[in-house]
Motif scaffolding. Structure first.
Motif, PDB file in Angstrom:
ATOM      1  N   HIS A 258      -5.389  -0.437 -16.753  1.00  0.00           N
ATOM      2  CA  HIS A 258      -6.534   0.124 -16.043  1.00  0.00           C
ATOM      3  C   HIS A 258      -6.798   1.558 -16.488  1.00  0.00           C
ATOM      4  CE1 HIS A 258      -4.712  -2.949 -13.421  1.00  0.00           C
ATOM      5  NE2 HIS A 258      -5.885  -3.107 -12.847  1.00  0.00           N
ATOM      6  N   THR A 378     -10.983  -8.533  -7.990  1.00  0.00           N
ATOM      7  CA  THR A 378      -9.594  -8.856  -8.318  1.00  0.00           C
ATOM      8  C   THR A 378      -9.301 -10.350  -8.264  1.00  0.00           C
ATOM      9  OG1 THR A 378      -8.971  -8.446  -6.011  1.00  0.00           O
ATOM     10  CG2 THR A 378      -8.741  -6.611  -7.564  1.00  0.00           C
ATOM     11  N   TYR A 383     -10.134 -10.717 -14.532  1.00  0.00           N
ATOM     12  CA  TYR A 383      -9.276  -9.611 -14.106  1.00  0.00           C
ATOM     13  C   TYR A 383      -7.819 -10.033 -13.983  1.00  0.00           C
ATOM     14  CZ  TYR A 383      -6.955  -6.048 -11.398  1.00  0.00           C
ATOM     15  OH  TYR A 383      -6.055  -5.103 -10.987  1.00  0.00           O
ATOM     16  N   ARG A 384      -7.576 -11.200 -13.445  1.00  0.00           N
ATOM     17  CA  ARG A 384      -6.199 -11.625 -13.177  1.00  0.00           C
ATOM     18  C   ARG A 384      -5.389 -11.794 -14.456  1.00  0.00           C
ATOM     19  NH1 ARG A 384      -8.553 -15.738 -10.303  1.00  0.00           N
ATOM     20  NH2 ARG A 384      -7.545 -17.211 -11.744  1.00  0.00           N
ATOM     21  N   LEU A 406      -5.279  -0.608  -6.122  1.00  0.00           N
ATOM     22  CA  LEU A 406      -5.640  -1.715  -7.012  1.00  0.00           C
ATOM     23  C   LEU A 406      -4.636  -1.824  -8.161  1.00  0.00           C
ATOM     24  CD1 LEU A 406      -9.227  -2.542  -8.155  1.00  0.00           C
ATOM     25  CD2 LEU A 406      -7.399  -2.473  -9.822  1.00  0.00           C
ATOM     26  N   ASN A 410      -1.272  -4.754  -8.920  1.00  0.00           N
ATOM     27  CA  ASN A 410      -1.319  -5.657 -10.060  1.00  0.00           C
ATOM     28  C   ASN A 410       0.100  -5.998 -10.505  1.00  0.00           C
ATOM     29  OD1 ASN A 410      -1.648  -6.274 -13.169  1.00  0.00           O
ATOM     30  ND2 ASN A 410      -3.670  -6.522 -12.239  1.00  0.00           N
TER      31      ASN A 410
END
Length: 502
Positions: A258, A378, A383-384, A406, A410
């Motif tokens: 990120h 998410t 994204y996953r 966020l 993860n």
């Protein structure tokens, strides 16, 4: 072209080519044309044992070779690599597809670890305590493990092996490198260079192959340590299998990196960084930024700037001066494109569609251009999962705290970055974020060779990171020696427990 017309990339044992006896082979393609350019031998168990046993036979003599001589050979390798690195970069481009400048950058970053390993005498120094007890001296030393295996990924066929083998060799280990069957030729080029540098036969070996080769490295009794870089599911397998067979294992897995863009950030600099970090090497980097976290209303302006820059990227054959090359295989290109398909189905907004790219290269090349997806959540698969392609997902959050939560939620913890002009926010971020490598206004925070590379959480299995001091410790074991030298008159029985106060 029939398989009989193709050059076969084989193994390397005892400083010479070894074709192997399995009869199995896999195609190697040029990603910019889609054409099969050569084939690579795939080892069976007998081939793997031939390579491993050669490394085991060479270990005692290499372990006992002086530090001065080992260092001289590593330094000679460094000089040869510097003189001929353009050759290696061209090989990487032909099999991986990355542009030549990126391939040359890969070699240069790997060479930093070679240079670090030239200082191995200092790095292996132990401690000494004279007269720790009366006429008793204590000293420590670090000794090599023995045969070590390196299982490398396709995306950095030179740099990733060079994270490991310079330190392993300089420390006195012998090496079996298992490159990716998608990009196998760089390993042989490096092996030939080691031989030219004067490395004794059997110290550096190459084992081509697939799972059969990997499994033998993970189970053979002569292999004492294994270094791996690749996807998280395979990293978990390598770690579990290797440790179950008594190996020391460092397995670097996947990532979801990120970049947090705070409202006070310079958005032009941030946009430049997102394009460079998201689309360099077609996104096939474990340190690529794949998730942009736009904080507090900056998303629209930031996305416009990123999109403006991304549209100028020239996608094509890496030998033609393009900015971004193809993906490594057709299957991988199709897999990455499927995430773009799914993002649209799940309600995300497609800002830039790389599936429509007009590439400067072969019509059958494995092309996918820069892709930007907005309004990602998410729960979405884009994204996953680690996509490993030129796909940049933008998530919108209200506050710094939301961005931090966020990232920390993860399952991956490889790399991250924050863009801000607020020193307090930056300091808070690097202290609070649960990620192993952090950049502050730096999008790809790959450490220098004298620091160590590695993530947290599901991005690393094992306790030791690559290169730097941790790399030296991985490839060596500590030993403490206590000595006493007395004349015969001091003999006699004493059943009491030794005391350092004596």
């Amino acid at each position: 072209m029939s398989s009989s017309d193709l050059t076969r990339v084989g193994h390397w044992v005892n400083n010479k080519a070894f074709p192997g006896t399995s009869g199995r082979a896999a195609a190697v393609t040029n990603p910019a044309t889609g054409a099969v350019s050569r084939e690579v031998a795939l080892a069976h168990v007998a081939d793997a044992r031939t390579v491993i046993e050669a490394a085991a036979a060479a270990f005692p003599a290499w372990r006992d070779t002086s530090l001065a001589k080992r260092t001289a050979i590593v330094f000679r390798f460094r000089e040869l690599l510097n003189e001929r690195k353009d050759e290696l970069a061209a090989i990487i481009t032909s099999e991986h597809g990355k542009v030549l400048s990126d391939a040359l950058g890969e070699v240069t970053r790997g060479q930093e670890v070679v240079e670090f390993a030239c200082g191995i005498p200092h790095l292996l120094k132990g401690g000494f305590s004279g007269n720790a007890s009366t006429e008793v001296d204590v000293f420590s030393t670090r000794q090599p493990l023995g045969v070590v295996g390196i299982i490398a990924p396709f995306n950095f066929p030179a740099m990733v092996p060079m994270w490991f083998f310079p330190i392993a060799i300089a420390s006195g280990n012998t090496v079996v490198l298992k490159p990716s069957e998608k990009a196998p030729s760089a390993a042989l080029w490096l092996a030939e260079l080691w031989a030219e540098a004067g490395l004794p036969a059997g110290v550096f070996n190459v084992l081509q192959g697939d799972k059969a080769a990997v499994d033998e490295l993970l189970s053979h009794r002569s292999v004492k340590g294994v270094s791996f870089v690749g996807s998280t599911p395979i990293a978990e397998y390598v770690y579990a299998t290797g440790t179950a067979h008594g190996k020391r294992v460092q397995a670097l897995g996947g990532a979801k990196n990120h970049a947090v863009i705070l409202p006070d950030a310079d958005l032009d600099l941030a946009a430049d960084a997102m394009v460079n970090a998201g689309f360099g090497s077609a996104g096939e980097r474990c340190m690529a930024i794949s998730a942009v976290v736009a904080v507090g209303g900056v998303a629209d302006e930031l996305i416009a700037k990123i999109s403006e820059r991304a549209k100028k990227i020239r996608t094509g054959d890496g030998t033609r001066g393009c900015d971004m090359g193809p993906l490594v295989t057709a299957a991988h290109r199709d897999k990455v494109a499927s995430y773009v398909d799914k993002a649209e189905q799940e309600g995300a907004t497609l800002v830039l569609d790389g599936r429509e790219v007009e590439a400067d290269g072969g019509k059958d090349g494995f092309w996918l251009g820069p892709t930007i997806i907005d309004n990602v959540t998410t729960e979405m698969s884009c994204y996953r999962d680690e996509i490993f392609g030129p796909v940049l997902s933008v998530l919108r959050v209200e506050s710094y705290e939301d961005a931090l939560e966020l990232i920390n939620s993860n399952p991956y913890g490889n790399g991250t970055a924050i863009f801000t002009n607020d020193g307090g926010a930056a300091r808070r971020f690097h202290n609070e974020v649960e990620v192993g490598m952090v950049g502050i206004n730096v999008p790809i925070p790959v450490p220098m060779a004298y620091y160590s590379f590695g993530g947290w959480k599901n991005s690393l299995f094992g306790d030791t990171h690559a290169h730097g001091t941790e790399g030296v410790h991985f490839f060596t074991r500590g030993k403490v020696v206590t000595t006493r030298w007395q004349d015969p008159s001091h003999g006699g029985l004493n059943l009491g427990f030794p005391q350092t106060t004596a």
